[in-house]
Write a protein that holds these residues in place. Structure first.
Motif, PDB file in Angstrom:
ATOM      1  N   VAL A 132      29.631  31.152  63.948  1.00 47.35           N
ATOM      2  CA  VAL A 132      30.115  30.662  64.875  1.00 47.35           C
ATOM      3  C   VAL A 132      30.775  29.658  64.490  1.00 47.35           C
ATOM      4  O   VAL A 132      31.140  28.580  63.250  1.00 47.35           O
ATOM      5  CB  VAL A 132      28.529  29.468  65.219  1.00 47.35           C
ATOM      6  CG1 VAL A 132      28.939  28.639  65.920  1.00 47.35           C
ATOM      7  CG2 VAL A 132      27.017  30.172  65.532  1.00 47.35           C
ATOM      8  N   VAL A 159      31.099  31.808  69.888  1.00 43.14           N
ATOM      9  CA  VAL A 159      29.868  32.839  68.993  1.00 43.14           C
ATOM     10  C   VAL A 159      31.071  33.723  69.305  1.00 43.14           C
ATOM     11  O   VAL A 159      30.732  34.482  70.142  1.00 43.14           O
ATOM     12  CB  VAL A 159      28.344  32.598  69.812  1.00 43.14           C
ATOM     13  CG1 VAL A 159      27.346  33.512  69.010  1.00 43.14           C
ATOM     14  CG2 VAL A 159      28.012  30.717  69.856  1.00 43.14           C
ATOM     15  N   GLY A 161      29.001  38.027  67.875  1.00 38.44           N
ATOM     16  CA  GLY A 161      27.769  38.775  67.929  1.00 38.44           C
ATOM     17  C   GLY A 161      28.389  39.632  67.114  1.00 38.44           C
ATOM     18  O   GLY A 161      28.818  40.686  67.107  1.00 38.44           O
ATOM     19  N   LEU A 192      17.654  28.445  74.469  1.00 40.43           N
ATOM     20  CA  LEU A 192      18.732  28.645  75.387  1.00 40.43           C
ATOM     21  C   LEU A 192      19.206  28.591  76.570  1.00 40.43           C
ATOM     22  O   LEU A 192      18.182  28.280  77.117  1.00 40.43           O
ATOM     23  CB  LEU A 192      19.236  30.309  74.870  1.00 40.43           C
ATOM     24  CG  LEU A 192      19.845  31.098  75.616  1.00 40.43           C
ATOM     25  CD1 LEU A 192      21.442  30.600  75.125  1.00 40.43           C
ATOM     26  CD2 LEU A 192      19.447  32.266  75.225  1.00 40.43           C
ATOM     27  N   VAL A 229      21.692  25.721  72.516  1.00 38.51           N
ATOM     28  CA  VAL A 229      22.925  26.468  72.728  1.00 38.51           C
ATOM     29  C   VAL A 229      23.670  27.165  74.201  1.00 38.51           C
ATOM     30  O   VAL A 229      22.076  26.983  74.941  1.00 38.51           O
ATOM     31  CB  VAL A 229      22.363  27.577  72.165  1.00 38.51           C
ATOM     32  CG1 VAL A 229      23.631  28.847  72.286  1.00 38.51           C
ATOM     33  CG2 VAL A 229      22.051  27.922  70.996  1.00 38.51           C
ATOM     34  N   PHE A 256      22.488  38.253  73.604  1.00 38.17           N
ATOM     35  CA  PHE A 256      21.475  37.106  73.232  1.00 38.17           C
ATOM     36  C   PHE A 256      20.634  36.713  72.886  1.00 38.17           C
ATOM     37  O   PHE A 256      19.868  36.331  71.745  1.00 38.17           O
ATOM     38  CB  PHE A 256      20.885  36.729  74.980  1.00 38.17           C
ATOM     39  CG  PHE A 256      22.315  36.671  75.761  1.00 38.17           C
ATOM     40  CD1 PHE A 256      23.065  35.523  75.497  1.00 38.17           C
ATOM     41  CD2 PHE A 256      22.839  37.099  76.540  1.00 38.17           C
ATOM     42  CE1 PHE A 256      24.534  34.793  75.618  1.00 38.17           C
ATOM     43  CE2 PHE A 256      23.937  36.887  77.851  1.00 38.17           C
ATOM     44  CZ  PHE A 256      24.393  35.805  77.000  1.00 38.17           C
ATOM     45  N   LEU A 260      23.202  36.151  68.702  1.00 37.53           N
ATOM     46  CA  LEU A 260      22.811  34.566  69.370  1.00 37.53           C
ATOM     47  C   LEU A 260      22.174  33.868  67.718  1.00 37.53           C
ATOM     48  O   LEU A 260      22.764  33.052  67.730  1.00 37.53           O
ATOM     49  CB  LEU A 260      22.567  34.315  70.240  1.00 37.53           C
ATOM     50  CG  LEU A 260      22.770  32.763  70.566  1.00 37.53           C
ATOM     51  CD1 LEU A 260      24.133  32.068  70.576  1.00 37.53           C
ATOM     52  CD2 LEU A 260      21.900  32.081  72.470  1.00 37.53           C
TER      53      LEU A 260
END
Length: 414
Positions: A132, A159, A161, A192, A229, A256, A260
């Motif tokens: 991040v 972000v 992944g 989220l 987020v 997700f 994340l």
């Protein structure tokens, strides 16, 4: 006061009175002449008016029957029409937040591969590690009369992944307690927050007011200190991925539910257990919130859907999400899941309107189909359309409802 749904029983259908959240002033994120720039919108509007005035003034002088005046009249009409349409289009885009930049509009902002475009520092994501990168930070106003102190911090981030290789822009809201000495050894639950499609993360700040709504709820002790987020649900714009692991395509669900979480835990003091995480969204984001929680109950304990739907959209923006696999399509149909699979032990809130919302009947059917151990609550307005004004009325209660269903991680040893 807000009504808390702490005592909802399975299949309860609770209708709540809603209140409109207080507006905030949000700092502009646009460049000087970017697509969302106020300067650009004003310039095009002024040019449109000037061109119209010029057309009226010059038209009598172009009345002769020859090619030059003819082409002159055509040119003035075209310029006036195009500038007027441009001014209207820019105003509509700024109001709805459909596209955040020229690259977003033209489809060149491919989040999964455009690492440099998204401003990612390669060192933050090297060797397949979650990353991040914080690009900007500002204070969140409380906007409560007589209240003192900060409402927390809002960070603009990117972000990355490690498992999917996808990269997405986002905002992270940190409550005031995050930097308080008394919480130095505490981790925080996470919510989220999804936009709809083709929304941008900025919508969640400028139109939905999520950071200030959360700050006010935390200040008034109606919500535990929680990290937010804020993201869009598509990981490869302009394609609408519907939070799906697309066969031979972007793995949005994995991003997700796994990527994340790893990225956030590597940068912030946040919980990693499913009991520490919730998800909320509107429209497409609402469908994603429900789907991710029902399909991956180990990743999310609760979800709130504002005007969401119950099976994946399939159109020109989504392409083939399921590779022709009927079983995979069924797995992503939430009504099919309730009828054919064991219910997960999660809590969900669905919001709709008696009048003006297309999904009201489907929402009633969804509520009626939920069975234990899954728990469902509903927030139904007397009237309200599929728009920001309606979601702003629902957000304060929905966010408090969701926060009440998340567990705060245990404090670490000092």
């Amino acid at each position: 006061m807000l009504n808390r749904l702490d005592n909802c029983t399975p299949n309860s259908h609770v209708e709540l009175a809603c209140q409109t959240c207080m507006p905030i002033d949000a700092a502009s994120e646009s460049e000087a002449m970017g697509l969302t720039s106020q300067k650009l919108q004003t310039l095009i509007a002024v040019l449109a008016v000037a061109c119209f005035a010029a057309t009226v003034w010059v038209w009598p002088r172009l009345s002769r029957r020859s090619l030059v005046p003819l082409f002159g009249r055509i040119g003035l009409l075209l310029a006036s029409q195009l500038l007027t349409l441009g001014a209207i289009g820019l105003a509509a885009n700024n109001w709805g937040g459909f596209y955040s930049s020229w690259s977003d509009l033209l489809g060149t902002d491919q989040g999964g591969t455009a690492t440099i475009t998204n401003g990612v520092d390669p060192s933050s994501a090297q060797n397949g590690r979650a990353g991040v990168q914080v690009l900007d930070s500002r204070t969140v106003p409380l906007m409560i009369a007589g209240a003192s102190g900060s409402g927390g911090t809002l960070q603009k981030v990117v972000v990355h992944g490690p498992d999917t290789g996808l990269t997405e822009p986002a905002y992270v809201y940190l409550p005031p307690q995050y930097h308080a000495p008394a919480y130095a050894h505490r981790s925080f639950p996470v919510i989220l927050v999804f936009t709809g499609y083709p929304g941008t993360p900025e919508n969640l700040i400028t139109r939905m007011k999520y950071p200030t709504v959360a700050a006010q709820a935390i200040y008034q002790k109606q919500m535990q200190p929680t990290v937010l987020v804020l993201m869009r649900p598509s990981v490869q714009m302009p394609r609408d991925t519907e939070c799906q692991n697309v066969p031979n395509g972007p793995q949005a669900e994995t991003f997700f539910t796994s990527d994340l979480r790893q990225a956030m835990a590597a940068r912030y003091r946040v919980g990693t257990a499913g009991a520490n995480w919730g998800v909320i969204g509107d429209s497409t984001g609402g469908y994603c919130a429900l789907k991710l929680t029902m399909r991956q109950p180990a990743s999310f304990a609760a979800a709130a859907s504002l005007s969401g739907y119950y099976q994946a959209a399939e159109d020109s923006t989504t392409g083939d999400l399921f590779g022709g696999d009927r079983e995979l399509r069924n797995q992503n149909n939430l009504m099919w899941r309730l009828k054919n699979l064991s219910a997960p032990g999660v809590s969900v809130l669905v919001a709709s309107s008696h009048r003006g919302e297309y999904d009201y009947r489907a929402t009633e059917q969804f509520v009626a189909a939920v069975k234990p151990p899954m728990r469902v609550s509903s927030l139904i307005l007397p009237s309200g359309g599929h728009n920001f004004a309606t979601w702003n009325r629902e957000t304060p209660q929905a966010l408090r409802w969701l926060g009440a269903r998340l567990q705060a991680p245990a404090a670490s040893a000092s």
